[in-house]
Design an enzyme around this catalytic site. Structure first.
Site, mmCIF file in Angstrom:
data_model
loop_
_atom_site.group_PDB
_atom_site.id
_atom_site.type_symbol
_atom_site.label_atom_id
_atom_site.label_comp_id
_atom_site.label_asym_id
_atom_site.label_seq_id
_atom_site.Cartn_x
_atom_site.Cartn_y
_atom_site.Cartn_z
ATOM 1 C CE1 TYR A 69 -4.271 -1.445 -0.764
ATOM 2 C CE2 TYR A 69 -3.271 -2.827 0.572
ATOM 3 C CZ TYR A 69 -4.364 -1.739 0.195
ATOM 4 O OH TYR A 69 -5.707 -3.018 -0.422
ATOM 5 C CD GLN A 103 -16.198 -1.327 -9.465
ATOM 6 O OE1 GLN A 103 -15.688 -2.499 -9.210
ATOM 7 N NE2 GLN A 103 -16.196 -1.094 -10.352
ATOM 8 C CG ASN A 104 -11.578 4.028 -9.465
ATOM 9 O OD1 ASN A 104 -11.800 2.604 -9.899
ATOM 10 N ND2 ASN A 104 -11.622 4.921 -10.583
ATOM 11 C CB VAL A 105 -9.274 3.108 -3.455
ATOM 12 C CG1 VAL A 105 -10.091 1.476 -3.520
ATOM 13 C CG2 VAL A 105 -7.786 1.989 -3.952
ATOM 14 C CG ASP A 106 -7.575 6.455 -8.051
ATOM 15 O OD1 ASP A 106 -8.439 6.857 -7.715
ATOM 16 O OD2 ASP A 106 -8.130 6.131 -9.056
ATOM 17 C CG HIS A 121 -14.585 -1.595 -3.843
ATOM 18 N ND1 HIS A 121 -13.881 -1.852 -4.743
ATOM 19 C CD2 HIS A 121 -15.967 -2.005 -3.217
ATOM 20 C CE1 HIS A 121 -15.098 -2.829 -5.140
ATOM 21 N NE2 HIS A 121 -15.967 -3.092 -4.334
ATOM 22 C CB CYS A 132 -10.756 1.870 18.608
ATOM 23 S SG CYS A 132 -9.823 3.119 17.364
ATOM 24 C CB CYS A 153 -4.525 2.957 16.783
ATOM 25 S SG CYS A 153 -5.834 3.955 17.747
ATOM 26 C CB CYS A 158 -7.018 1.996 20.883
ATOM 27 S SG CYS A 158 -7.673 0.260 19.680
#
Ligand code: NAD
Ligand code: ZN
Length: 247
Positions: A69, A103-106, A121, A132, A153, A158
């Site tokens: 990623y 649907q894009n995550v860009d 998405h 959390c 986190c 947490c």
């Protein structure tokens, strides 16, 4: 050759329609330089996306998934929206009954000026806590992409591992997001399906669902898809070439 009479006919439908939905997939970002999954150039270190974008891969090797990623975010950070993103943003500006479902995550639709975006998405520029579930913007990258220090986190009490805020293969869509998408599809009189291979569910079924609900469906995709034979009109051309013609 683009049939200009057909463009005019769709343009008239766009101007007359009270409700319009645009459904986009990876192909709408291809002309910005974002590789699609199904096509050449989508590989990283010989891994296919389907092998990394899964809860199982993250459980086995979170460093590897975060590295991937970070690599993708690094590839994306200098990329700009293309004329298709800009035209879709202009459609929203022009009419009140407009909905964009991607649907894009860009993040490129938002960069082009689209405001009301149903992100099916998730978004690669956000992280989500596995403990959390808090969602945060995540634009930072390590100085060396190969260095990976897992993110945790910061919330008191947490400290759980963070993950990309992405819906992975095998995961269910967020119910609220899905509801908003279906509302857009079910109420649309006109639906543009732009740059999606129409094989990843549930988005793959949206266009045909909309058609059954009475929408006129226009596909913009240089390739063939499982819905190509069923849509009302298709433009077998790049999104960046066709979409600006409707404005
Ligand atoms: P896909 O990779 O399965 O298919 C891309 C489609 O775009 C193909 O049908 C191809 O013919 C078409 N295409 C290629 N160039 C085009 C252009 N210039 N104009 C119009 N169409 C063009 O993409 P998908 O259907 O979105 O499904 C893949 C999944 O992977 C999605 O769930 C998405 O979340 C994710 N993904 C996202 C990105 C991104 O955010 N940009 C990139 C890759 C994959
Ligand atoms: Zn947390």
């Amino acid at each position: 050759m683009i049939d200009s009479a057909l463009i005019e006919a769709v343009k008239k439908r766009l101007n007359d329609a009270g409700r319009v939905a645009v459904l986009t997939g990876a192909g709408v970002s291809a002309e910005s330089g974002v590789p699609t999954f199904r096509g050449t150039g989508g590989l990283w270190k010989n891994f296919r996306a389907e092998e990394l974008a899964t809860p199982g891969a993250f459980a086995r090797d979170p460093e590897l998934v975060w590295q991937w990623y970070n690599w993708r975010r690094n590839e994306l950070k200098a990329l700009k929206p293309n004329p298709a993103h800009t035209a879709i943003a202009a459609m929203e500006e022009a009419g009140s009954g407009f909905r964009l479902v991607t649907q894009n995550v860009d993040g490129l639709h938002a960069l082009a000026g689209s405001k009301d975006i149903v992100e099916l998405h998730g978004n690669i520029w956000r992280s989500r806590c596995t403990g959390c579930f808090e969602i945060k913007e995540n634009r930072e990258l390590p100085p060396e992409l190969s260095d990976i220090e897992l993110p945790y986190c910061a919330k008191e009490g947490c400290g759980s591992l963070l993950r990309p805020d992405i819906v992975w293969f095998g995961e269910a869509l967020d119910q609220g997001v899905l509801t908003r998408a279906l509302e857009a599809i079910d109420s649309a009189e006109l639906i543009f399906v732009v740059g999606t291979s129409a094989v990843v569910q549930p988005a793959a079924s949206f266009a045909m669902r909309g058609k059954e609900m009475g929408a006129y469906v226009v596909e913009v995709n240089p390739g063939d898809t499982p819905i190509s034979d069923y849509v009302d009109t298709r433009f077998q051309e790049k999104a960046g070439v066709v979409m600006p013609l409707f404005i």
